[in-house]
Design a protein around this motif. Structure first.
Motif, PDB file in Angstrom:
ATOM      1  N   PRO A 183       0.807  -1.229   0.000  1.00  0.00           N
ATOM      2  CA  PRO A 183       0.000   0.000   0.000  1.00  0.00           C
ATOM      3  C   PRO A 183       0.840   1.279   0.000  1.00  0.00           C
ATOM      4  CG  PRO A 183      -0.951  -1.588   1.515  1.00  0.00           C
ATOM      5  CD  PRO A 183       0.381  -2.140   1.077  1.00  0.00           C
ATOM      6  N   ARG A 184       1.949   1.293   0.731  1.00  0.00           N
ATOM      7  CA  ARG A 184       2.830   2.473   0.725  1.00  0.00           C
ATOM      8  C   ARG A 184       3.413   2.695  -0.677  1.00  0.00           C
ATOM      9  NH1 ARG A 184       4.996   5.008   5.187  1.00  0.00           N
ATOM     10  NH2 ARG A 184       7.019   5.267   4.174  1.00  0.00           N
ATOM     11  N   MET A 185       3.893   1.614  -1.303  1.00  0.00           N
ATOM     12  CA  MET A 185       4.458   1.729  -2.639  1.00  0.00           C
ATOM     13  C   MET A 185       3.405   2.244  -3.628  1.00  0.00           C
ATOM     14  SD  MET A 185       5.929  -1.204  -5.242  1.00  0.00           S
ATOM     15  CE  MET A 185       4.361  -2.043  -5.279  1.00  0.00           C
ATOM     16  N   LEU A 186       2.212   1.710  -3.559  1.00  0.00           N
ATOM     17  CA  LEU A 186       1.160   2.118  -4.490  1.00  0.00           C
ATOM     18  C   LEU A 186       0.730   3.568  -4.254  1.00  0.00           C
ATOM     19  CD1 LEU A 186      -0.989  -1.136  -4.643  1.00  0.00           C
ATOM     20  CD2 LEU A 186       0.692  -0.302  -6.318  1.00  0.00           C
ATOM     21  N   ALA A 187       0.874   4.057  -3.022  1.00  0.00           N
ATOM     22  CA  ALA A 187       0.488   5.434  -2.707  1.00  0.00           C
ATOM     23  C   ALA A 187       1.341   6.446  -3.480  1.00  0.00           C
ATOM     24  CB  ALA A 187       0.592   5.691  -1.205  1.00  0.00           C
ATOM     25  N   TYR A 188       2.638   6.160  -3.668  1.00  0.00           N
ATOM     26  CA  TYR A 188       3.498   7.099  -4.387  1.00  0.00           C
ATOM     27  C   TYR A 188       3.831   6.652  -5.805  1.00  0.00           C
ATOM     28  CZ  TYR A 188       7.297   4.083  -2.609  1.00  0.00           C
ATOM     29  OH  TYR A 188       8.089   3.016  -2.294  1.00  0.00           O
ATOM     30  N   ARG A 189       3.386   5.484  -6.203  1.00  0.00           N
ATOM     31  CA  ARG A 189       3.709   4.976  -7.539  1.00  0.00           C
ATOM     32  C   ARG A 189       3.036   5.845  -8.608  1.00  0.00           C
ATOM     33  NH1 ARG A 189       2.178   1.515 -11.658  1.00  0.00           N
ATOM     34  NH2 ARG A 189       3.722  -0.038 -12.284  1.00  0.00           N
ATOM     35  N   ASN A 190       3.830   6.290  -9.581  1.00  0.00           N
ATOM     36  CA  ASN A 190       3.325   7.101 -10.676  1.00  0.00           C
ATOM     37  C   ASN A 190       4.187   6.773 -11.896  1.00  0.00           C
ATOM     38  OD1 ASN A 190       3.147   9.282 -12.584  1.00  0.00           O
ATOM     39  ND2 ASN A 190       2.265  10.587 -11.000  1.00  0.00           N
ATOM     40  N   ALA A 191       3.643   5.967 -12.792  1.00  0.00           N
ATOM     41  CA  ALA A 191       4.419   5.495 -13.947  1.00  0.00           C
ATOM     42  C   ALA A 191       4.886   6.651 -14.827  1.00  0.00           C
ATOM     43  CB  ALA A 191       3.593   4.503 -14.761  1.00  0.00           C
ATOM     44  N   LYS A 192       4.059   7.682 -14.980  1.00  0.00           N
ATOM     45  CA  LYS A 192       4.431   8.815 -15.834  1.00  0.00           C
ATOM     46  C   LYS A 192       5.649   9.538 -15.266  1.00  0.00           C
ATOM     47  CE  LYS A 192       2.670  13.012 -17.924  1.00  0.00           C
ATOM     48  NZ  LYS A 192       1.582  13.978 -17.977  1.00  0.00           N
ATOM     49  N   LYS A 193       5.661   9.763 -13.970  1.00  0.00           N
ATOM     50  CA  LYS A 193       6.765  10.462 -13.324  1.00  0.00           C
ATOM     51  C   LYS A 193       7.936   9.535 -13.006  1.00  0.00           C
ATOM     52  CE  LYS A 193       4.892  14.583 -12.494  1.00  0.00           C
ATOM     53  NZ  LYS A 193       5.515  15.839 -12.891  1.00  0.00           N
ATOM     54  N   GLY A 194       7.689   8.227 -13.010  1.00  0.00           N
ATOM     55  CA  GLY A 194       8.739   7.263 -12.683  1.00  0.00           C
ATOM     56  C   GLY A 194       8.869   6.993 -11.201  1.00  0.00           C
ATOM     57  N   TRP A 195       7.883   7.442 -10.420  1.00  0.00           N
ATOM     58  CA  TRP A 195       7.916   7.209  -8.982  1.00  0.00           C
ATOM     59  C   TRP A 195       7.495   5.788  -8.668  1.00  0.00           C
ATOM     60  CZ3 TRP A 195       4.423  11.968  -7.574  1.00  0.00           C
ATOM     61  CH2 TRP A 195       5.085  13.142  -7.943  1.00  0.00           C
ATOM     62  N   GLY A 196       8.206   5.179  -7.758  1.00  0.00           N
ATOM     63  CA  GLY A 196       7.883   3.824  -7.338  1.00  0.00           C
ATOM     64  C   GLY A 196       9.152   3.044  -7.054  1.00  0.00           C
ATOM     65  N   LEU A 197       8.986   1.754  -6.958  1.00  0.00           N
ATOM     66  CA  LEU A 197      10.125   0.849  -6.803  1.00  0.00           C
ATOM     67  C   LEU A 197      10.431   0.260  -8.171  1.00  0.00           C
ATOM     68  CD1 LEU A 197       9.270  -1.125  -3.533  1.00  0.00           C
ATOM     69  CD2 LEU A 197      10.748   0.862  -3.799  1.00  0.00           C
ATOM     70  N   TRP A 198      11.666   0.411  -8.594  1.00  0.00           N
ATOM     71  CA  TRP A 198      12.108  -0.127  -9.872  1.00  0.00           C
ATOM     72  C   TRP A 198      12.867  -1.436  -9.629  1.00  0.00           C
ATOM     73  CZ3 TRP A 198      11.072   1.704 -14.720  1.00  0.00           C
ATOM     74  CH2 TRP A 198      10.416   2.938 -14.778  1.00  0.00           C
ATOM     75  N   SER A 199      12.301  -2.517 -10.116  1.00  0.00           N
ATOM     76  CA  SER A 199      12.956  -3.820 -10.045  1.00  0.00           C
ATOM     77  C   SER A 199      14.229  -3.777 -10.885  1.00  0.00           C
ATOM     78  CB  SER A 199      12.000  -4.878 -10.591  1.00  0.00           C
ATOM     79  OG  SER A 199      12.659  -6.089 -10.823  1.00  0.00           O
ATOM     80  N   VAL A 200      15.300  -4.335 -10.335  1.00  0.00           N
ATOM     81  CA  VAL A 200      16.579  -4.393 -11.051  1.00  0.00           C
ATOM     82  C   VAL A 200      16.922  -5.860 -11.265  1.00  0.00           C
ATOM     83  CG1 VAL A 200      19.016  -3.757 -11.006  1.00  0.00           C
ATOM     84  CG2 VAL A 200      17.321  -2.246  -9.926  1.00  0.00           C
ATOM     85  N   THR A 201      17.085  -6.236 -12.530  1.00  0.00           N
ATOM     86  CA  THR A 201      17.464  -7.613 -12.865  1.00  0.00           C
ATOM     87  C   THR A 201      18.711  -7.574 -13.753  1.00  0.00           C
ATOM     88  OG1 THR A 201      15.991  -7.638 -14.792  1.00  0.00           O
ATOM     89  CG2 THR A 201      15.109  -8.535 -12.754  1.00  0.00           C
ATOM     90  N   THR A 202      19.474  -8.644 -13.684  1.00  0.00           N
ATOM     91  CA  THR A 202      20.664  -8.735 -14.525  1.00  0.00           C
ATOM     92  C   THR A 202      20.259  -9.079 -15.952  1.00  0.00           C
ATOM     93  OG1 THR A 202      20.953 -11.058 -13.936  1.00  0.00           O
ATOM     94  CG2 THR A 202      22.174  -9.428 -12.622  1.00  0.00           C
ATOM     95  N   LYS A 203      20.934  -8.477 -16.924  1.00  0.00           N
ATOM     96  CA  LYS A 203      20.626  -8.752 -18.326  1.00  0.00           C
ATOM     97  C   LYS A 203      20.992 -10.182 -18.707  1.00  0.00           C
ATOM     98  CE  LYS A 203      22.053  -5.889 -21.497  1.00  0.00           C
ATOM     99  NZ  LYS A 203      22.699  -4.771 -22.235  1.00  0.00           N
ATOM    100  N   ASP A 204      22.136 -10.648 -18.208  1.00  0.00           N
ATOM    101  CA  ASP A 204      22.634 -11.949 -18.667  1.00  0.00           C
ATOM    102  C   ASP A 204      21.819 -13.129 -18.137  1.00  0.00           C
ATOM    103  OD1 ASP A 204      23.571 -11.592 -16.081  1.00  0.00           O
ATOM    104  OD2 ASP A 204      25.594 -12.325 -16.502  1.00  0.00           O
ATOM    105  N   THR A 205      21.350 -13.078 -16.885  1.00  0.00           N
ATOM    106  CA  THR A 205      20.620 -14.216 -16.320  1.00  0.00           C
ATOM    107  C   THR A 205      19.175 -13.892 -15.961  1.00  0.00           C
ATOM    108  OG1 THR A 205      21.286 -13.679 -14.056  1.00  0.00           O
ATOM    109  CG2 THR A 205      22.742 -15.168 -15.322  1.00  0.00           C
ATOM    110  N   ASN A 206      18.771 -12.630 -16.145  1.00  0.00           N
ATOM    111  CA  ASN A 206      17.421 -12.179 -15.793  1.00  0.00           C
ATOM    112  C   ASN A 206      17.104 -12.444 -14.315  1.00  0.00           C
ATOM    113  OD1 ASN A 206      15.173 -10.758 -16.790  1.00  0.00           O
ATOM    114  ND2 ASN A 206      13.972 -12.647 -16.787  1.00  0.00           N
ATOM    115  N   THR A 207      18.114 -12.309 -13.457  1.00  0.00           N
ATOM    116  CA  THR A 207      17.966 -12.549 -12.026  1.00  0.00           C
ATOM    117  C   THR A 207      17.619 -11.250 -11.307  1.00  0.00           C
ATOM    118  OG1 THR A 207      19.601 -14.321 -12.141  1.00  0.00           O
ATOM    119  CG2 THR A 207      19.166 -13.393  -9.958  1.00  0.00           C
ATOM    120  N   PHE A 208      16.570 -11.293 -10.489  1.00  0.00           N
ATOM    121  CA  PHE A 208      16.196 -10.145  -9.658  1.00  0.00           C
ATOM    122  C   PHE A 208      17.260  -9.972  -8.574  1.00  0.00           C
ATOM    123  CE2 PHE A 208      14.169  -8.739  -5.663  1.00  0.00           C
ATOM    124  CZ  PHE A 208      13.783  -7.465  -6.037  1.00  0.00           C
TER     125      PHE A 208
END
Length: 181
Positions: free
Chosen positions: A54-79
């Motif tokens: 709920p906290r994340m969704l409260a500030y999440r705004n795709a247009k502005k880029g607000w939120g938590l950005w998942s980071v995964t490796t390109k080579d293994t697609n590992t979170f």
């Protein structure tokens, strides 16, 4: 048009949503990862679902880029972690929409490889394109030397020391910031 973070040399990004709770839970189970956040106490599934999401969704705004950005490796697609973007003081009575807070949390297996800096730089580069963003800021507990090093690598400079207060007590913390315009 929504903020779209391009892939870097080693990483891919995706704005997280409520369906990503399992990755958030998995990351928060390592006491070393949680050392400077909850004094090493892992987050429960209930806390993720009832508080974190709920906290994340409260500030999440795709247009502005607000939120938590998942980071995964390109080579293994590992979170391997996430980078947070949200207005400073978002949960206060006076959020600062021209000053964007950046933060990060990464799995221990990825530490010391420059992933946090690489990911944060990619997101900062996209933020600088937004005309209404004047500052990028970050805070950390004063003992979190690794996060402070990332802040410095991003070009953020020391603003102040302060006392961080949470349910477990008071701890010394620092704020770093960078003026964009």
């Amino acid at each position: 048009m929504k903020m779209n973070v391009p892939v870097t040399e080693r990483l891919k990004f995706k704005l997280m949503n409520e369906h990503d709770w399992q990755q958030l839970y998995e990351l928060d189970q390592d006491p070393a990862v949680m050392q400077f956040l909850t004094r090493g106490v892992p987050t429960t599934k209930k806390q993720i679902r009832e508080e974190g999401i709920p906290r994340m969704l409260a500030y999440r705004n795709a247009k502005k880029g607000w939120g938590l950005w998942s980071v995964t490796t390109k080579d293994t697609n590992t979170f391997i972690g996430w980078v947070l973007l949200r207005p400073m003081d978002f949960f206060s009575e006076q959020p600062n929409f021209s000053d964007i807070e950046i933060g990060w949390r990464f799995k221990q297996i990825s530490w010391g490889q420059g992933y946090a800096t690489e990911a944060a730089r990619a997101l900062c580069a996209e933020l600088t394109k937004q005309t209404d963003v004047n500052y990028i800021s970050a805070s950390a507990l004063a003992d979190n030397i690794s996060s402070i090093k990332v802040m410095k690598k991003l070009g953020l400079t020391f603003v102040k020391s302060y006392t961080h207060t949470d349910e477990q007590g008071d701890l010394p913390a620092v704020l770093y910031s960078k003026r964009l315009k």
